[in-house]
Motif scaffolding. Structure first.
Motif, PDB file in Angstrom:
ATOM      1  N   MET A 113       0.842  -1.191   0.000  1.00 56.52           N
ATOM      2  CA  MET A 113       0.000   0.000   0.000  1.00 56.52           C
ATOM      3  C   MET A 113       0.874   1.236   0.000  1.00 56.52           C
ATOM      4  SD  MET A 113      -2.763  -1.288   2.810  1.00 56.52           S
ATOM      5  CE  MET A 113      -1.501  -1.633   3.981  1.00 56.52           C
ATOM      6  N   LYS A 114       0.367   2.316  -0.698  1.00 51.93           N
ATOM      7  CA  LYS A 114       1.127   3.570  -0.758  1.00 51.93           C
ATOM      8  C   LYS A 114       0.372   4.638   0.003  1.00 51.93           C
ATOM      9  CE  LYS A 114       2.949   2.765  -5.407  1.00 51.93           C
ATOM     10  NZ  LYS A 114       2.056   1.764  -6.014  1.00 51.93           N
ATOM     11  N   VAL A 115       1.057   5.363   0.848  1.00 51.15           N
ATOM     12  CA  VAL A 115       0.440   6.468   1.579  1.00 51.15           C
ATOM     13  C   VAL A 115       1.320   7.700   1.398  1.00 51.15           C
ATOM     14  CG1 VAL A 115      -0.294   7.316   3.843  1.00 51.15           C
ATOM     15  CG2 VAL A 115      -0.480   4.863   3.290  1.00 51.15           C
ATOM     16  N   LEU A 116       0.691   8.799   0.921  1.00 51.38           N
ATOM     17  CA  LEU A 116       1.475  10.023   0.740  1.00 51.38           C
ATOM     18  C   LEU A 116       1.499  10.803   2.042  1.00 51.38           C
ATOM     19  CD1 LEU A 116       2.977  11.733  -1.404  1.00 51.38           C
ATOM     20  CD2 LEU A 116       0.813  12.918  -1.807  1.00 51.38           C
ATOM     21  N   GLU A 117       2.655  11.095   2.544  1.00 52.39           N
ATOM     22  CA  GLU A 117       2.816  11.859   3.803  1.00 52.39           C
ATOM     23  C   GLU A 117       3.668  13.065   3.487  1.00 52.39           C
ATOM     24  OE1 GLU A 117       2.565  11.152   7.398  1.00 52.39           O
ATOM     25  OE2 GLU A 117       1.144   9.479   7.152  1.00 52.39           O
ATOM     26  N   GLY A 118       3.025  14.205   3.184  1.00 47.71           N
ATOM     27  CA  GLY A 118       3.809  15.391   2.784  1.00 47.71           C
ATOM     28  C   GLY A 118       4.496  15.102   1.463  1.00 47.71           C
ATOM     29  N   ASP A 119       5.780  15.277   1.434  1.00 48.30           N
ATOM     30  CA  ASP A 119       6.501  15.008   0.188  1.00 48.30           C
ATOM     31  C   ASP A 119       7.158  13.623   0.201  1.00 48.30           C
ATOM     32  OD1 ASP A 119       8.343  15.571   2.080  1.00 48.30           O
ATOM     33  OD2 ASP A 119       9.495  17.011   0.874  1.00 48.30           O
ATOM     34  N   LEU A 120       6.660  12.770   1.126  1.00 47.68           N
ATOM     35  CA  LEU A 120       7.210  11.413   1.206  1.00 47.68           C
ATOM     36  C   LEU A 120       6.136  10.389   0.866  1.00 47.68           C
ATOM     37  CD1 LEU A 120       9.241  11.616   4.544  1.00 47.68           C
ATOM     38  CD2 LEU A 120      10.131  11.730   2.205  1.00 47.68           C
ATOM     39  N   LEU A 121       6.558   9.310   0.240  1.00 48.98           N
ATOM     40  CA  LEU A 121       5.641   8.201  -0.035  1.00 48.98           C
ATOM     41  C   LEU A 121       6.030   7.037   0.856  1.00 48.98           C
ATOM     42  CD1 LEU A 121       4.956   7.641  -3.840  1.00 48.98           C
ATOM     43  CD2 LEU A 121       3.309   7.695  -1.968  1.00 48.98           C
ATOM     44  N   GLU A 122       5.056   6.554   1.627  1.00 51.18           N
ATOM     45  CA  GLU A 122       5.320   5.383   2.458  1.00 51.18           C
ATOM     46  C   GLU A 122       4.738   4.156   1.764  1.00 51.18           C
ATOM     47  OE1 GLU A 122       5.066   7.636   6.783  1.00 51.18           O
ATOM     48  OE2 GLU A 122       3.768   5.878   6.374  1.00 51.18           O
ATOM     49  N   TYR A 123       5.566   3.123   1.710  1.00 54.28           N
ATOM     50  CA  TYR A 123       5.116   1.860   1.122  1.00 54.28           C
ATOM     51  C   TYR A 123       4.966   0.879   2.273  1.00 54.28           C
ATOM     52  CZ  TYR A 123       6.718   4.006  -3.184  1.00 54.28           C
ATOM     53  OH  TYR A 123       6.891   4.858  -4.226  1.00 54.28           O
ATOM     54  N   ARG A 124       3.752   0.336   2.444  1.00 52.73           N
ATOM     55  CA  ARG A 124       3.491  -0.518   3.605  1.00 52.73           C
ATOM     56  C   ARG A 124       3.084  -1.920   3.165  1.00 52.73           C
ATOM     57  NH1 ARG A 124      -0.260   3.491   7.301  1.00 52.73           N
ATOM     58  NH2 ARG A 124       1.287   5.160   7.479  1.00 52.73           N
ATOM     59  N   ASN A 125       3.639  -2.859   3.864  1.00 50.46           N
ATOM     60  CA  ASN A 125       3.219  -4.246   3.659  1.00 50.46           C
ATOM     61  C   ASN A 125       3.290  -4.943   5.008  1.00 50.46           C
ATOM     62  OD1 ASN A 125       2.691  -6.852   2.480  1.00 50.46           O
ATOM     63  ND2 ASN A 125       3.458  -6.006   0.531  1.00 50.46           N
ATOM     64  N   GLU A 126       3.138  -6.221   5.025  1.00 50.05           N
ATOM     65  CA  GLU A 126       3.052  -6.940   6.288  1.00 50.05           C
ATOM     66  C   GLU A 126       3.513  -8.370   6.061  1.00 50.05           C
ATOM     67  OE1 GLU A 126      -0.456  -5.855   8.833  1.00 50.05           O
ATOM     68  OE2 GLU A 126      -0.885  -7.980   8.435  1.00 50.05           O
ATOM     69  N   VAL A 127       4.283  -8.890   6.974  1.00 48.13           N
ATOM     70  CA  VAL A 127       4.621 -10.313   6.942  1.00 48.13           C
ATOM     71  C   VAL A 127       3.675 -10.989   7.940  1.00 48.13           C
ATOM     72  CG1 VAL A 127       6.413 -12.029   7.375  1.00 48.13           C
ATOM     73  CG2 VAL A 127       7.032  -9.821   6.382  1.00 48.13           C
ATOM     74  N   ARG A 128       2.949 -11.947   7.447  1.00 48.95           N
ATOM     75  CA  ARG A 128       1.934 -12.557   8.327  1.00 48.95           C
ATOM     76  C   ARG A 128       1.890 -14.066   8.122  1.00 48.95           C
ATOM     77  NH1 ARG A 128      -3.784 -10.891   5.759  1.00 48.95           N
ATOM     78  NH2 ARG A 128      -3.409  -8.929   6.838  1.00 48.95           N
ATOM     79  N   TYR A 129       1.339 -14.696   9.149  1.00 49.04           N
ATOM     80  CA  TYR A 129       1.187 -16.156   9.083  1.00 49.04           C
ATOM     81  C   TYR A 129      -0.045 -16.460   8.252  1.00 49.04           C
ATOM     82  CZ  TYR A 129       0.822 -20.974  10.844  1.00 49.04           C
ATOM     83  OH  TYR A 129       0.754 -22.337  10.949  1.00 49.04           O
ATOM     84  N   SER A 130       0.091 -17.154   7.133  1.00 50.65           N
ATOM     85  CA  SER A 130      -1.075 -17.492   6.308  1.00 50.65           C
ATOM     86  C   SER A 130      -0.848 -18.825   5.621  1.00 50.65           C
ATOM     87  CB  SER A 130      -1.361 -16.380   5.286  1.00 50.65           C
ATOM     88  OG  SER A 130      -0.249 -16.200   4.449  1.00 50.65           O
ATOM     89  N   PRO A 131      -0.953 -19.890   6.409  1.00 52.51           N
ATOM     90  CA  PRO A 131      -0.734 -21.209   5.810  1.00 52.51           C
ATOM     91  C   PRO A 131      -1.899 -21.556   4.889  1.00 52.51           C
ATOM     92  CG  PRO A 131      -1.393 -21.423   8.108  1.00 52.51           C
ATOM     93  CD  PRO A 131      -1.287 -19.973   7.837  1.00 52.51           C
ATOM     94  N   ALA A 132      -1.616 -22.024   3.693  1.00 52.27           N
ATOM     95  CA  ALA A 132      -2.628 -22.318   2.689  1.00 52.27           C
ATOM     96  C   ALA A 132      -3.621 -23.356   3.196  1.00 52.27           C
ATOM     97  CB  ALA A 132      -1.946 -22.816   1.419  1.00 52.27           C
TER      98      ALA A 132
END
Ligand SMILES: *[C@@H]1O[C@H](CO)[C@@H](O)[C@H](O)[C@H]1NC(C)=O
Ligand SMILES: *[C@@H]1O[C@H](CO)[C@@H](O)[C@H](O)[C@H]1NC(C)=O
Ligand SMILES: *[C@@H]1O[C@H](CO)[C@@H](O)[C@H](O)[C@H]1NC(C)=O
Ligand SMILES: *[C@@H]1O[C@H](CO)[C@@H](O)[C@H](O)[C@H]1NC(C)=O
Length: 510
Positions: free
Chosen positions: A426-445
């Motif tokens: 996900m991208k979030v604009l914070e002023g003149d900065l772009l934050e890229y967010r993700n997550e490492v999570r437990y998701s066994p198929a």
């Protein structure tokens, strides 16, 4: 023959009792003066004075002398005197300045010249029908004025011996050395020894003299220039100052000698990995320091040392420097389960020749967890799950997009590498900065059908911050639980001021 001769002939008749006596008297003198041919004084006159001898006659030889004294053929030869008889002419040749004559020095506008005086005496003998021996003696003082004579520099330098050796000469007695100026430094004769210069008087067998100067190549008055390929040029410039007696005129003679020698020990670099970073030893070599040093493409100067937190200590023959991990100058090579691979490249470039040496040293630092934000938008994440309760199998963790699994895993760690434009980031604009967010999570198929409440609760947000418009820089981050790194981010090209970096903390919530 074109030689003017003055001849006086007298006939005297006188009566003695019943006899009449007749006496013939002749005096013959060549009027021509001596001339200079090359470096020889030449004096010529007719081979035969008709007033003195009548053909047929026999030549009984020629002898030369100085100031009324005959010279033996041997001595005349040794001094270089020559008597040549050709085409009805006798030529006496004496080297300008030869022993037997008198040399005198002059200086005019710092042009050194010499005049030469020799009192020649010449005897010619014949035999003719009338007389078994006819002798003719000629006395001729010869004076040759002020011939420019540049002193001769004899270069006896043998490069392998590492010493300049020169002799300047040859001077008559009226010239003496007072002092010299070497490499711009005036040196009185008496001081030379103490300064490591050898200056001595050299008498020559022919009565003239010269001066010997010896200067070792590494002496500070000798200039050095690196030519490349381990060659250097040593150059010695010297001004000899003479005084000419009795007028006490000064004469300065400038000489420059040089020698090219392949004796350069180039700077060299040794490197090793330490706990904190990479230690570099820069050995100076044996040539004047004319090199520029770059660490990871950045010019090494005090600003870089301070900015990078390098530890520097200078020794007599080398510089020791520790480049800390994550500091400017260090290059990120890759993150793997074994740890973080970095390299330091040290480039040494000669200012004049452009000759370059590049040394690259790579080190792998064991890390358990790390987040790397690369300028090309790649994110690399190493997660350690050894202390997660209940235990989580690293094989069963993904990013927000469950299709993005780890690249590598072992019993406790998982390594992800993905672009900020993928894997559900996900991208979030914070002023003149772009934050890229993700997550490492437990998701066994295999558990996808189960209720989420049964999942072990394991979610670790990861992210990178880049300028919205502008150049992305490399960022390397450790989990917040660990002590802060000496430098959390760096760029290869533009250096971000500290304040800007501080605002760029990624969110890594463990
Ligand atoms: C005297 O000897 C020196 C050294 O050999 C030489 O350079 C110089 O030309 C000689 N001078 C004369 C006048 O022959
Ligand atoms: C060298 O000697 C000359 C003559 O004595 C003098 O004029 C000159 O100043 C001296 N130079 C040095 C550097 O001693
Ligand atoms: C002097 O001798 C050195 C060494 O043999 C040589 O390289 C150099 O060309 C010579 N001449 C001059 C003027 O330096
Ligand atoms: C970035 O540049 C684009 C176009 O040049 C502009 O529309 C946008 O507002 C800029 N964004 C920021 C955060 O400055």
């Amino acid at each position: 023959m074109g030689i003017d001769v003055e001849v006086v002939t007298a006939m005297v008749l006188y009566k003695h009792q019943w006899m009449i006596l007749k006496v013939d008297t002749s005096v013959a003198c060549p009027t021509r003066k001596a001339r200079l041919e090359g470096s020889h004084v030449v004096w010529s006159f007719p081979q035969v004075f008709s007033a003195l001898v009548q053909p047929p006659f026999g030549n009984r030889g020629v002898r030369v002398g100085i100031e009324n004294h005959f010279l033996s053929d041997c001595l005349a030869n040794q001094r270089g005197y020559q008597v040549l008889e050709r085409g009805g002419t006798v030529e006496i040749q004496v080297p300008f300045g030869a022993e037997g004559g008198l040399l005198k020095s002059h200086v005019n506008n710092n042009q050194y010249s010499q005049s030469y005086f020799i009192d020649l005496f010449y005897l010619h003998q014949w035999q003719d029908a009338q007389w078994t021996l006819t002798q003719q003696r000629t006395f001729r003082p010869l004076y040759l004025v002020q011939l420019p004579r540049t002193p001769v520099l004899i270069n006896n330098t043998v490069p392998a011996e590492g010493v300049f050796s020169l002799i300047l000469g040859a001077f008559p007695h009226d010239v003496s050395l007072v002092n010299i100026t070497v490499g711009g430094h005036p040196v009185a004769w008496v001081e030379a020894d103490g300064l490591g210069l050898k200056l001595s008087h050299v008498p020559f067998p022919n009565g003239t003299h010269g001066y010997l100067l010896e200067v070792p190549f590494p002496h500070p008055v000798v200039s050095q220039k690196y030519l490349g390929d381990q060659y250097r040029k040593y150059t010695l410039s010297v001004v000899f100052s003479f005084i000419i007696s009795p007028q006490a005129q000064l004469y300065h003679h400038t000489a420059t000698v040089e020698s090219d020698v392949q004796d350069v020990v180039l700077p060299s670099v040794e490197a090793r990995c330490t706990q904190r970073g990479v230690q570099l030893l820069l050995h100076y070599g044996n040539i004047d320091w004319q090199w520029e040093v770059y660490v990871g493409g950045l010019r090494l100067d005090w600003e870089l040392v301070e900015l990078g937190g390098y530890t520097v200590s200078a020794q007599v023959d080398h510089l020791s420097m520790e480049v800390p991990l994550y500091s400017p100058g260090m290059t990120y090579e890759g993150l793997g389960l074994q740890g973080l691979a970095v390299s330091v490249q040290m480039t040494i470039k000669h200012k004049d020749t452009g000759e370059e040496q590049i040394h690259t040293h790579q080190c792998v630092f064991p890390v358990r967890e790390l987040l790397v934000c690369l300028p090309d938008g790649e994110m690399v994440v190493l997660i350690d799950m050894s202390s997660v309760v209940p235990p989580v199998d690293p094989k069963w963790v993904t990013l927000l997009d469950p299709a993005c699994g780890p690249l590598f895993t072992d019993g406790t760690q998982a390594l992800f590498s993905f672009n900020v434009d993928s894997c559900g980031t996900m991208k979030v604009l914070e002023g003149d900065l772009l934050e890229y967010r993700n997550e490492v999570r437990y998701s066994p198929a295999f558990l996808s059908q189960l209720q989420s409440s049964h999942y072990p609760k394991f979610r670790i947000p990861v992210g990178c911050v880049h300028p919205a418009n502008g150049t992305r820089t490399l960022g390397i981050y450790q989990p917040h639980s660990l002590p802060p790194l000496p430098h959390a981010s760096h760029s290869r090209k533009s250096r971000t001021p500290r304040s800007a970096r501080a605002r760029k903390r990624p969110f890594w919530i463990g």
